[in-house]
Every structure is written in structure tokens, then in C-alpha cells.
Design an enzyme around this catalytic site. Structure first.
Site, PDB file in Angstrom:
ATOM      1  N   THR A   1      55.432  19.143  14.433  1.00 36.81           N
ATOM      2  CA  THR A   1      55.477  17.942  15.260  1.00 36.81           C
ATOM      3  C   THR A   1      54.851  18.182  16.630  1.00 36.81           C
ATOM      4  O   THR A   1      53.849  17.569  16.978  1.00 36.81           O
ATOM      5  CB  THR A   1      56.921  17.455  15.429  1.00 36.81           C
ATOM      6  OG1 THR A   1      57.689  18.548  15.889  1.00 36.81           O
ATOM      7  CG2 THR A   1      57.475  16.953  14.135  1.00 36.81           C
ATOM      8  N   ASP A   2      55.416  19.131  17.390  1.00 36.24           N
ATOM      9  CA  ASP A   2      54.883  19.358  18.738  1.00 36.24           C
ATOM     10  C   ASP A   2      53.468  19.905  18.686  1.00 36.24           C
ATOM     11  O   ASP A   2      52.612  19.542  19.476  1.00 36.24           O
ATOM     12  CB  ASP A   2      55.764  20.359  19.494  1.00 36.24           C
ATOM     13  CG  ASP A   2      57.074  19.720  19.896  1.00 36.24           C
ATOM     14  OD1 ASP A   2      57.246  18.532  19.565  1.00 36.24           O
ATOM     15  OD2 ASP A   2      57.897  20.398  20.505  1.00 36.24           O
TER      16      ASP A   2
ATOM     17  N   ASN B   1      63.332  15.709  18.947  1.00 32.32           N
ATOM     18  CA  ASN B   1      64.267  16.819  19.141  1.00 32.32           C
ATOM     19  C   ASN B   1      65.704  16.331  19.265  1.00 32.32           C
ATOM     20  O   ASN B   1      66.631  16.989  18.772  1.00 32.32           O
ATOM     21  CB  ASN B   1      63.870  17.629  20.378  1.00 32.32           C
ATOM     22  CG  ASN B   1      62.624  18.460  20.097  1.00 32.32           C
ATOM     23  OD1 ASN B   1      62.024  18.333  19.027  1.00 32.32           O
ATOM     24  ND2 ASN B   1      62.237  19.285  21.038  1.00 32.32           N
TER      25      ASN B   1
ATOM     26  N   ASP C   1      31.875   3.083  49.964  1.00 28.81           N
ATOM     27  CA  ASP C   1      30.657   2.867  50.740  1.00 28.81           C
ATOM     28  C   ASP C   1      29.865   1.771  50.068  1.00 28.81           C
ATOM     29  O   ASP C   1      30.075   1.481  48.896  1.00 28.81           O
ATOM     30  CB  ASP C   1      29.777   4.116  50.693  1.00 28.81           C
ATOM     31  CG  ASP C   1      30.294   5.207  51.589  1.00 28.81           C
ATOM     32  OD1 ASP C   1      31.177   4.922  52.394  1.00 28.81           O
ATOM     33  OD2 ASP C   1      29.791   6.331  51.465  1.00 28.81           O
TER      34      ASP C   1
ATOM     35  N   ASP D   1      32.360  12.655  56.883  1.00 28.49           N
ATOM     36  CA  ASP D   1      33.303  11.972  55.989  1.00 28.49           C
ATOM     37  C   ASP D   1      34.342  12.933  55.431  1.00 28.49           C
ATOM     38  O   ASP D   1      35.362  12.511  54.879  1.00 28.49           O
ATOM     39  CB  ASP D   1      32.561  11.326  54.808  1.00 28.49           C
ATOM     40  CG  ASP D   1      31.772  10.107  55.249  1.00 28.49           C
ATOM     41  OD1 ASP D   1      32.135   9.532  56.289  1.00 28.49           O
ATOM     42  OD2 ASP D   1      30.802   9.741  54.567  1.00 28.49           O
TER      43      ASP D   1
ATOM     44  N   ASN E   1      59.253  21.997  14.281  1.00 27.99           N
ATOM     45  CA  ASN E   1      58.740  21.903  15.649  1.00 27.99           C
ATOM     46  C   ASN E   1      57.250  22.226  15.721  1.00 27.99           C
ATOM     47  O   ASN E   1      56.502  21.632  16.487  1.00 27.99           O
ATOM     48  CB  ASN E   1      59.506  22.850  16.571  1.00 27.99           C
ATOM     49  CG  ASN E   1      60.727  22.177  17.147  1.00 27.99           C
ATOM     50  OD1 ASN E   1      61.070  21.068  16.724  1.00 27.99           O
ATOM     51  ND2 ASN E   1      61.390  22.840  18.076  1.00 27.99           N
TER      52      ASN E   1
ATOM     53  N   ALA F   1      65.198  24.448  18.958  1.00 27.02           N
ATOM     54  CA  ALA F   1      64.864  23.117  18.456  1.00 27.02           C
ATOM     55  C   ALA F   1      64.920  22.077  19.574  1.00 27.02           C
ATOM     56  O   ALA F   1      64.162  21.124  19.603  1.00 27.02           O
ATOM     57  CB  ALA F   1      65.834  22.728  17.349  1.00 27.02           C
TER      58      ALA F   1
ATOM     59  N   ASP G   1      29.816  10.332  51.883  1.00 31.12           N
ATOM     60  CA  ASP G   1      28.704  11.219  51.561  1.00 31.12           C
ATOM     61  C   ASP G   1      28.315  12.162  52.703  1.00 31.12           C
ATOM     62  O   ASP G   1      27.745  13.205  52.491  1.00 31.12           O
ATOM     63  CB  ASP G   1      27.479  10.407  51.106  1.00 31.12           C
ATOM     64  CG  ASP G   1      27.215   9.215  52.029  1.00 31.12           C
ATOM     65  OD1 ASP G   1      27.799   9.184  53.130  1.00 31.12           O
ATOM     66  OD2 ASP G   1      26.423   8.340  51.660  1.00 31.12           O
TER      67      ASP G   1
ATOM     68  N   GLU H   1      58.547  22.960  22.512  1.00 29.49           N
ATOM     69  CA  GLU H   1      57.694  24.121  22.766  1.00 29.49           C
ATOM     70  C   GLU H   1      56.271  23.742  23.144  1.00 29.49           C
ATOM     71  O   GLU H   1      55.621  24.396  23.939  1.00 29.49           O
ATOM     72  CB  GLU H   1      57.623  25.033  21.524  1.00 29.49           C
ATOM     73  CG  GLU H   1      58.836  25.873  21.283  1.00 29.49           C
ATOM     74  CD  GLU H   1      59.870  25.142  20.451  1.00 29.49           C
ATOM     75  OE1 GLU H   1      59.659  23.940  20.198  1.00 29.49           O
ATOM     76  OE2 GLU H   1      60.879  25.760  20.075  1.00 29.49           O
TER      77      GLU H   1
HETATM   78  P1  ATP Z   1      27.386   2.847  53.573  1.00 30.62           P
HETATM   79  O1  ATP Z   1      28.505   3.378  54.410  1.00 30.62           O
HETATM   80  O2  ATP Z   1      27.597   1.509  53.051  1.00 30.62           O
HETATM   81  O3  ATP Z   1      26.889   3.794  52.540  1.00 30.62           O
HETATM   82  P2  ATP Z   1      25.432   3.812  55.020  1.00 30.62           P
HETATM   83  O4  ATP Z   1      26.083   5.109  54.709  1.00 30.62           O
HETATM   84  O5  ATP Z   1      24.071   3.587  54.529  1.00 30.62           O
HETATM   85  O6  ATP Z   1      26.275   2.653  54.585  1.00 30.62           O
HETATM   86  P3  ATP Z   1      24.728   4.638  57.428  1.00 30.62           P
HETATM   87  O7  ATP Z   1      23.791   5.456  56.649  1.00 30.62           O
HETATM   88  O8  ATP Z   1      25.738   5.250  58.302  1.00 30.62           O
HETATM   89  O9  ATP Z   1      25.475   3.660  56.518  1.00 30.62           O
HETATM   90  O10 ATP Z   1      23.844   3.613  58.219  1.00 30.62           O
HETATM   91  C1  ATP Z   1      24.407   2.811  59.169  1.00 30.62           C
HETATM   92  C2  ATP Z   1      23.318   2.146  59.952  1.00 30.62           C
HETATM   93  O11 ATP Z   1      22.481   3.141  60.514  1.00 30.62           O
HETATM   94  C3  ATP Z   1      22.416   1.268  59.130  1.00 30.62           C
HETATM   95  O12 ATP Z   1      22.871  -0.019  59.109  1.00 30.62           O
HETATM   96  C4  ATP Z   1      21.112   1.366  59.860  1.00 30.62           C
HETATM   97  O13 ATP Z   1      21.074   0.409  60.886  1.00 30.62           O
HETATM   98  C5  ATP Z   1      21.152   2.727  60.476  1.00 30.62           C
HETATM   99  N1  ATP Z   1      20.371   3.675  59.689  1.00 30.62           N
HETATM  100  C6  ATP Z   1      20.585   4.041  58.424  1.00 30.62           C
HETATM  101  N2  ATP Z   1      19.703   4.957  58.024  1.00 30.62           N
HETATM  102  C7  ATP Z   1      18.903   5.200  59.074  1.00 30.62           C
HETATM  103  C8  ATP Z   1      17.803   6.070  59.305  1.00 30.62           C
HETATM  104  N3  ATP Z   1      17.357   6.893  58.360  1.00 30.62           N
HETATM  105  N4  ATP Z   1      17.226   6.052  60.513  1.00 30.62           N
HETATM  106  C9  ATP Z   1      17.715   5.258  61.474  1.00 30.62           C
HETATM  107  N5  ATP Z   1      18.732   4.425  61.319  1.00 30.62           N
HETATM  108  C10 ATP Z   1      19.330   4.379  60.142  1.00 30.62           C
END
Ligand code: ATP
Length: 920
Positions: free
Chosen positions: A751-752, A719, A331, A657, A748, A285, A653, A289
Site C-alpha cells: 500500500t504505502d 493503517n 514586472d 530587486d 504495508n 503497521a 530582474d 513507512e
Molecule cells: P518592468 O518593471 O515593468 O519590467 P522595467 O523593468 O522595464 O519595467 P525599467 O527597466 O526600470 O522598468 O525602466 C523604467 C524606465 O526607465 C522606463 O520607463 C524608461 O523610461 C527608462 N528606461 C528603460 N530602459 C532604459 C534604457 N536602456 N535607457 C534609458 N532609459 C531607460
């Protein structure tokens, strides 16, 4: 086919393709792919140590609790009490089944989430490129690889453009390996030297490539060692670990109390047999459980609810950690903004072209602003657009519905294609006329990309400015203006390259800043004549001595729902930070618009590089906008914020990162634009890439934690009440055994098992996002939980004892009305307790009975079951119960209301306390 595995490397591409019956132009056709899928099975590694349903059911019988019960059943059999034996066995089965069903549901929910996390692969099938789940890959499939992809199967490369793959997962070598396509001379090379192969589980860190699948699933090199790998035990969340401790502590307490009961009983002359059985059930009890099962289910169902709100949980502990997040570092592009770029301004020496008129203010331009018609472009504007279209990996696909061309690929590049098409520069024709012979792909450190093209004769009209270039090749670079200026030596003015003087630099920087200050992403375009084919040249060699051609400004509006989400964050004591690769002024404009910036201060990656750890700590406390950051800065920020005691959710992304995502308390990857690598590293994936989704997930996280606390508080207080009844009945009621083992087990279970589950399903409270985050250091029982458990336990216990005393006549036997009253009063009091415990502070009236329908349903079931036990003759006998008169039943139900009212009063008092003193 596996026998040939060693030969994939020594055969040339054509032989390998012939052997696999595949063609890079068309890929496999669907019916062939289907039949191969049948033959080879899905491309997945068999999970080691996955728990089958049988094992899971078996485990239910091995918990300490159940073992105690089984012991009790066996003892009853020896003591000649077959009814007890059968009944206890039945209850054990019920508990085990309940536990099993709940755990099975939880496991299924997590398995479903895992399925969703399988990467998507770009393949060629039936002659066109499509995206399929990596599970569906078969040998012979033609696969496209790009930076950030996880290699989805074992592949023989048929094209490599600067392709580099990090193979640490297989070889332990963390330095990426350059890949090529030519046949290798030696057979039987070690994995690390098979340069024309790519292996499942490794990571593309640079460049791109095409490859044919040679092995899938368990036939891959990873599959071979997967069998040897230790199964990874599912990670228990901190809460689960903590509750495990609580459970164990309660088990010890239970044992102590049981011995006490035994000793008291025997001292009072009760038969040893009876007391032994009672002692065992007292122990049972005491222990909640349902605790492990309810917690597992609450977490897993919570993860499902999060998915319904577009947050895919990859690691279960995240569900819980989300509730204490204090900082969201996000981002900008795509998360705070909609990631639909539109070119609005093109700015070159002498001319400014506004494309849509959506720019907030006319930019000053590199020179005087001049409005130009869209069609006949001044040559330099056409050149800038041509550079934007050539140094570009996106494409335009006709949309069958609208008939318009829609960009596919990176939105920044898509916007450039759309603009050049609008301006009458056919990007497709241009690309066909200038074949690409080399490239240095974009990365977020350099913030630019370069492609090298062969110049045709005659030159297309948009490239007329280049007619005096004497080389057969030209490199086009586009990227962040600040960086581009550093590697440029000339600027294109009125048809010729002039030296890039300080005055020019200043003019270009000013134009750049003016566009950025209006929230625009600005890209510079530049070019350089190259004498020979520079296909394999490193980026640094290619990107130097450029001639700067002009600027392109594009807008990417904030997501409409983010403003509200940011406000919610702030109300909830969570600080949103913007961490972007974009220009500081662009960042500030968007941050201002969304309410992220409090003081408008911005720090750049370069600023961060210059700061000492102490200075950084101070900056991080004050500044909410970080611009022009590279991935390593993200890592530094996460580490610093965590060192200050923050719980950090960080988005990312790109490939680079991944370390920051791993380091963050909650690494958040993007479902749409994120690379496989970032998703692998993340705890949570945003299906819609949306900042607002993080905030929803945090809310769910808080709800889940609240619900688990509610359950713990409900279950343990109940309990405590029951144990008090058992311990004090001899003194206060006069009866030695207040409740029989079976009756306790039944209570029990109700309740539980039932009411507790209902509490786990409580929806968000109104103030969930209006209080500060829970401190990660705060214990489960902090914030008045102990006090609540104590007084509610005492109330329930003494109320039940009082009832017992009122109905007990000396000489009464077990199973008399007095005992049924204690039994029933406890059931009703716990129903009242459960209903009042639904909210921490709000009254039941204000949240309404119907706001948790499952709970309402479970309360009804509990009442019905209790009434059945009291009034169905067969069950009466079984549980040793005397049917109650209606007014007695009324007394028990009334006590339920008393407990409900008492807890409501506690909540009322809590509500009257000033905000700061309330529980966190
Ligand atoms: P956040 O971090 O806010 O998502 P982001 O990921 O878009 O920004 P990046 O993609 O790293 O940042 O871009 C940074 C910089 O690189 C931009 O400000 C731009 O000047 C340049 N950039 C972004 N995309 C391209 C591309 N396809 N070709 C050339 N330069 C680019």
C-alpha cells in the site's frame, strides 16, 4: 600558477596576460581552453557534505522504523523462528531499497536542477564573444562583467568602466568597492584592498569591465574558505517538517498500541514469544513507512514537472509554498509583454514622425503633427535618433538566415538602433565617429543613462544641430521623460536651444502622456555640452542643465498567453499585480488590456513614499497597478502584503530587486533577462520570463500538495483499519492474532510503497485552479481529512473483522483460510481505497482510469503480487497462507469494490454541497 596568486595585483595587465598566455583581442582558442579545462578541472566548488549513494543507502537502515524491524528479526532468531528472521530481513531490505531508490531519484532530480542554475558567462574565445557556463571557465579566459553579474571566478581586471563590486561574501563589507586596473604598489594586501581583482562569489553592482581569469574552482579565494564553510543542510519544507511530526506521533501511538496488544494477548494466555513479535509488527503497521520517501519523491518529481513547464525551482520548499500563493506581483516588461520593442513615434518640437503607423492614435506631438517621409529627416528628428543610437549599449548583428539586422542587448536600446538604421542614420558609423569617453550607466532608480562622446570634425549630418557647440565633448542622456524634464533647462526648437518654460514643460508632458496612454514606453532624449573629458564624473554631476531634444515612443505588445493566465489567476483566487518602472499611463493601458486592472487605479512610487503604513495597507488592498516604482518600493509592497497575511510571489530582474525577491514568499527571477544576482536571490527562475509560467507553476504546486495530502489520507486511514483489526480481533473474531507480522509488513509494502507512489503521480484535477488558494495556516489535516481517515479506517477495519468472523471456526489455527481472507480483503480494500482517493471530489468514472497510467500499472502489480503470495506454494508457506477458493477471492475483491463505492458516495455528497463549504 597558485604560487603566483599574490602577484596578480602587483603586475601590470600586460605581464599578467603574458603569464597566462592570453590575449584580450582573441581570448583563448577552443583547443587551449579544452586542455586547460582538463588540467584545472571544472570551475566549481566541491560540495561539502553532499550525500553519496552509499551514505544514502546507509541512512535507510538507521530510521526508527527499520531499527524496530531489525530488532524484530533478531528477536525472532532468538525465539527459534528462522523463517520469520529471514522474511523480516528480506522485507527490511526491500523497504530500504525502495526508500533508497526513491531518495536517490529525488536527489538526482535536484542536482540536475542545480546544474541548470549555474550562471552563464560572457567570454571571448577564438576571437569572438560567446556565452558559456561558468563551469567551463579556465585560467586565461577573458571575461566580460556587467552590472548584476556574479563574479564567476577569481579575475584580474583589464578594463573597468565605473566598475563597482560588492564583496560582502568574502570580506563582510557590504559597501561596494570601486575597481581599477592599474598595478598595485604593495604586495600581500588584504582582500578588501586588492582593487584590481574581482573574486568569485562577489557581485557587480555598477558599471562594467573586462578581466582575465586567474584562478577557478577550489583554487579561488572562495574555494579556499569553502572547505571551511559548514555544509548547508538541505532545507526541509514546512510540509516535510510537519509530516515528520506526524510520523513521530504515529510512532508513539504505535508503541502504545503494541503494548496494548501484548498485554491483551498475554492476559488471554497466548505465548509471550508470539505476542512479543506481534506487538512489534503492530507498531510497524501503525507507522506509514512510505511517508518520508513518497513526500520527498513527490516534491522532487514535482520540481521536475515544473521545469518541463519552464519554471526552474531553486529551493525545494518553494514547490509547496507555490500552492498557497495569493498574490503575484509581476514586472511588466518582458514578463507580461513580449519585450520586443518597436519605435513607432518620434516627437520633437515642430515635428512628429510616425514610423510604422502602429500607434493607435496619432499623437498630438509637441506641436502640430506632421507626416514626414522616412528618408530626409528634419534635423531635430535625426538628432533624437542619433542620441538614441549613441547613449546605447545594444548592437545590431546581421542574421545569416533573413539577412536582416537583429538587435542584441537591451530591447529598449535595440529598438532605438533599429529605428535609427531605418531612418538612414548608420549607428555603427556614428559610434565610430564619436568615441565614447565616459558614461553613467542606466539604473532603475534614475531611470536614465548618459554617455559622453568626443565630437569629431566635421560633424556627421545627423548631428548638424550641434555644430555650434563649442566644447570638444558632449553628453547624451536618454531616459524617463518625467525625470529628464527635472534636470533639463532648455529645449531644442528649430535649430537652437530655448529656455524650458512652464508652457514647454506642459506641452512635453502632454505629449508624453498621450503616447503613454496608448501603451507606449516613452523615452526622452537630451544632450549637454561638456568642456572636459568627464569619464569619471558621478551621474548627478553629468546629468544636469540638459537641453531636451525630443521624445521616442515605442510599443511592446502584451504576450498573447498572458490574458488567459490572468483570467486563470482570478478564477483561482489569486490577485495579479503589475509593478513596473514604466509610466503610469503605459502601465494602465497594458494592465487594462490584460484584465489585471479592476478599477483602473494606479499608484506611483512617489505616491507610495507619501503614504503612512496604515494608508499603504489600504491602498495595497485596492490598487493593482504600481508604476514608476524603484526597487525599494517593491520591498515595501512585499512586506506590506505579507504583513496582511498574503503569500506573495514577486518577480524581479535587476541587482536591486534581490532584497524584494528574498523577502517574498516566492521570489521569481527571469531566466533570459535576469541578472545573476536576482537569480541567486530567487526561489524560482522563469526559463522563458513569462508570467503564464508562474501560473503553471502555481497549478503544479497545488497538485503536489493535493497529492501529498491524498497519500497521507490514504496511508493513515489504511493503517487505522489494520490497527483496529489487530486490536479487536480477539474480541470480535475470537482469534488472538489477526495477522502475522510478516503479513502486516507485506500489506504495508504494497500500500504505502506501491499504491502510495501512484497517488503521488496524480495529474491536476479539473478544479485545481478554480478554488481559492490553500491558507498557509491551514493544517495538513484540515478540510475534513480527519473525518475521512476515521470513517474509512473504521470501514476497512470492521469489514476485515467481519470477514474474519465469517470464516473463523473456533479451534482454527493461524494461517487458516480465515486469516488469509483478512489478509487478502485488506489488500483489495486498499486497492479500492487508493482508486477512489485519486480525486478529492470528482468521481473515478469522470476522471477515467487511464488518466493516471502509472497508478493503473501499480494497481495491476499489486494484484499480481498478492495473487502470487496466495497461490505460489513456496510463498504460501513463507507467509503462512492457505490458497483461497475462487469464490472466496471474489468476496475479498468485492469488499474492495465496496470501499471504492463508499468513498465515491462521500465524494458525491461533497459535490452536492454549496461551493463555499467545500474544502480549501
Ligand atoms: P518592468 O518593471 O515593468 O519590467 P522595467 O523593468 O522595464 O519595467 P525599467 O527597466 O526600470 O522598468 O525602466 C523604467 C524606465 O526607465 C522606463 O520607463 C524608461 O523610461 C527608462 N528606461 C528603460 N530602459 C532604459 C534604457 N536602456 N535607457 C534609458 N532609459 C531607460
Amino acid at each position: 600558477m597558485p604560487d603566483e596568486a599574490q602577484n596578480w595585483t602587483t603586475q601590470d595587465v600586460a605581464t599578467v596576460l603574458r603569464y597566462l598566455g592570453s590575449d584580450p583581442e582573441t581570448g583563448l582558442d577552443s583547443s587551449e581552453a579544452r586542455s586547460r579545462l582538463q588540467r584545472y578541472g571544472p570551475n566549481e566548488l566541491q560540495e561539502q557534505g553532499g550525500r553519496g549513494p552509499l551514505l544514502m543507502l546507509g541512512e535507510q537502515f538507521s530510521s526508527t522504523m527499520v531499527l524496530i524491524l531489525i530488532g524484530a528479526a533478531v528477536i525472532s532468531a532468538f525465539l527459534g523462528k528462522p523463517t520469520e528472521t529471514v522474511a523480516i530481513t528480506a522485507i527490511v531490505l526491500l523497504f530500504a531499497l525502495l526508500g533508497f531508490v526513491q531518495e536517490y531519484r529525488a536527489e538526482r532530480a535536484m542536482a540536475a536542477l542545480k546544474q541548470l542554475a549555474v550562471p552563464v558567462v560572457r567570454v571571448r574565445r577564438d576571437g569572438s564573444v560567446r556565452e558559456i557556463s561558468a563551469r567551463e571557465l579556465v585560467p586565461g579566459d577573458i571575461v566580460y562583467l556587467e552590472t548584476g553579474n556574479l563574479v564567476p571566478a577569481d579575475l584580474r581586471l583589464i578594463e573597468s568602466v565605473n566598475l563597482r563590486i560588492q564583496e560582502a561574501a568574502l570580506t563582510g563589507e557590504s559597501e561596494p568597492v570601486d575597481k581599477e586596473t592599474a598595478a598595485l604598489q604593495k604586495a600581500d594586501l588584504p582582500l578588501a584592498e586588492r582593487r584590481n581583482m574581482a573574486y568569485m562569489g562577489t557581485v557587480v553592482t555598477y558599471g562594467r569591465g573586462t578581466a582575465v581569469v586567474v584562478a577557478t574552482g577550489m583554487e579561488t579565494e572562495l574555494g579556499r574558505i569553502a572547505e571551511l564553510l559548514q555544509a548547508v543542510a538541505p532545507e526541509a519544507t514546512p510540509l516535510q517538517r510537519r509530516l515528520d511530526q506526524v510520523g513521530k506521533a504515529l510512532a508513539v501511538l504505535g508503541a502504545v498500541v503494541a503494548v496494548l496488544v501484548l498485554v491483551i494477548g498475554v492476559l488471554r494466555g497466548e505465548p509471550l514469544n508470539d505476542m512479543f513479535l506481534t506487538a512489534v509488527s503492530v507498531a510497524v503497521a501503525v507507522v506509514p513507512e512510505g511517508l518520508p520517501a513518497v513526500v520527498t519523491v513527490t516534491l522532487a518529481l514535482g520540481a521536475q514537472r515544473m521545469l518541463a513547464r519552464n519554471a526552474l525551482i531553486r529551493k525545494l520548499p518553494a514547490v509547496e509554498t507555490l500552492g498557497s500563493v495569493t498574490i503575484i506581483a509581476s514586472d511588466k516588461t518582458g514578463t507580461l509583454t513580449i519585450n520586443r520593442m518597436t519605435v513607432t513615434v518620434i516627437d520633437v518640437a515642430g515635428h512628429t514622425l510616425e514610423l510604422t503607423g502602429t500607434a493607435q492614435r496619432p499623437p498630438s506631438g509637441l506641436a502640430r503633427p506632421v507626416e514626414e517621409p522616412l528618408v530626409e529627416q528634419p534635423p531635430t528628428i535625426a538628432l533624437v535618433l542619433a542620441v538614441g543610437a549613441l547613449a546605447n549599449d545594444a548592437s545590431l548583428q546581421p542574421d545569416p538566415e533573413s539577412g536582416r539586422y537583429l538587435p542584441v542587448g537591451d530591447p529598449t536600446e535595440g529598438a532605438l538602433l533599429v529605428a535609427s538604421r531605418q531612418a538612414g542614420i548608420g549607428p555603427d558609423a556614428l559610434r565610430a565617429a564619436l568615441p565614447r569617453v565616459g558614461e553613467a550607466p542606466f539604473d532603475s532608480e534614475r531611470k536614465r543613462m548618459t554617455t559622453v562622446h568626443r565630437l569629431p570634425e566635421p560633424l556627421p549630418s545627423s548631428l548638424q544641430p550641434l555644430q555650434n557647440v563649442a566644447t570638444p565633448f558632449v553628453a547624451f542622456t536618454k531616459g524617463a521623460v518625467d525625470g529628464l524634464l527635472q534636470i533639463s533647462t532648455h529645449v531644442w526648437e528649430d535649430g537652437r536651444a530655448v529656455p524650458l518654460t512652464d508652457a514647454w514643460r506642459e506641452r512635453i508632458e502632454r505629449a508624453n502622456e498621450q503616447l503613454a496612454a496608448n501603451g507606449m514606453r516613452v523615452l526622452g532624449m537630451a544632450f549637454r555640452a561638456v568642456p572636459v573629458e568627464k569619464a569619471e564624473e558621478p551621474a548627478e554631476a553629468l546629468e544636469q542643465a540638459l537641453t531636451f531634444a525630443g521624445l521616442v515612443g515605442m510599443i511592446d505588445p502584451p504576450r498573447p498567453e498572458v490574458k488567459e493566465a490572468v483570467a486563470t489567476c482570478k478564477r483561482a483566487g489569486i490577485r495579479p499585480l503589475m509593478i513596473t518602472g514604466d509610466h503610469p499611463l503605459t502601465a494602465r493601458f497594458i494592465a487594462d488590456d490584460l484584465g489585471i486592472a479592476t478599477n483602473g487605479r494606479v499608484k506611483t512610487g512617489q505616491d507610495l513614499d507619501r503614504l503612512s503604513p496604515v494608508e499603504l495597507a489600504q491602498v495595497v488592498g485596492e490598487v493593482s497597478i504600481y508604476a514608476r516604482v524603484a526597487p525599494e518600493h517593491k520591498l515595501r509592497l512585499v512586506e506590506d502584503l505579507r504583513a496582511q497575511g498574503h503569500v506573495v510571489a514577486m518577480t524581479g530582474d535587476g541587482v536591486n530587486d534581490a532584497p524584494a525577491l528574498k523577502r517574498a514568499d516566492i521570489g521569481v527571477a527571469m531566466g533570459i533577462t535576469g541578472t545573476d544576482v536576482s537569480k541567486e536571490a530567487a526561489d524560482m527562475v522563469l526559463v522563458d520570463d513569462n508570467f503564464a509560467t508562474i501560473v503553471s507553476a502555481i497549478e503544479e504546486g497545488r497538485v503536489i500538495y493535493d497529492n501529498i495530502r491524498r497519500f497521507v489520507k490514504f496511508s493513515i486511514a489504511g493503517n487505522v483499519g489494520k490497527v483496529l483489526v489487530m486490536l479487536l480481533a480477539p474480541v470480535l473474531v475470537g482469534a488472538n492474532v489477526a495477522l502475522l507480522p510478516l503479513q502486516l509488513l507485506w500489506l504495508n509494502l504494497l500500500t504505502d510503497g506501491l499504491l502510495g507512489l501512484g497517488l503521488g503521480m496524480e495529474p491536476a484535477e479539473r478544479e485545481t485552479m478554480q478554488r481559492p488558494p490553500r491558507s498557509p495556516q491551514a493544517g495538513l489535516f484540515d478540510g475534513g481529512l480527519r473525518r475521512h481517515i476515521a470513517w474509512v479506517g473504521v470501514l476497512i477495519g470492521f469489514a476485515a473483522l467481519a470477514v474474519g468472523r465469517a470464516y473463523y471456526e473456533p479451534g482454527d489455527v493461524e494461517g487458516g483460510t480465515w486469516q488469509t481472507m483478512i489478509f487478502t480483503a485488506l489488500a483489495f480494500m486498499q486497492i479500492g481505497q487508493a482508486l477512489a482517493s485519486r480525486s478529492t471530489e470528482s468521481s473515478l468514472l469522470s476522471i477515467g482510469l487511464r488518466s493516471n497510467r502509472p497508478m493503473l500499472f501499480l494497481v495491476l502489480i499489486t494484484i499480481i503480487l498478492q495473487l502470487l503470495v496466495i497461490y505460489v506454494p513456496f510463498l504460501d508457506a513463507f507467509f503462512n497462507i492457505t490458497p483461497l477458493a475462487l469464490q472466496d477471492l471474489g468476496v475479498a475483491a468485492f469488499l474492495g469494490l465496496v470501499v471504492l463505492a463508499a468513498i465515491e458516495v462521500e465524494k458525491w455528497l461533497l459535490r452536492r454541497r454549496p461551493q463555499g463549504e467545500r474544502r480549501g
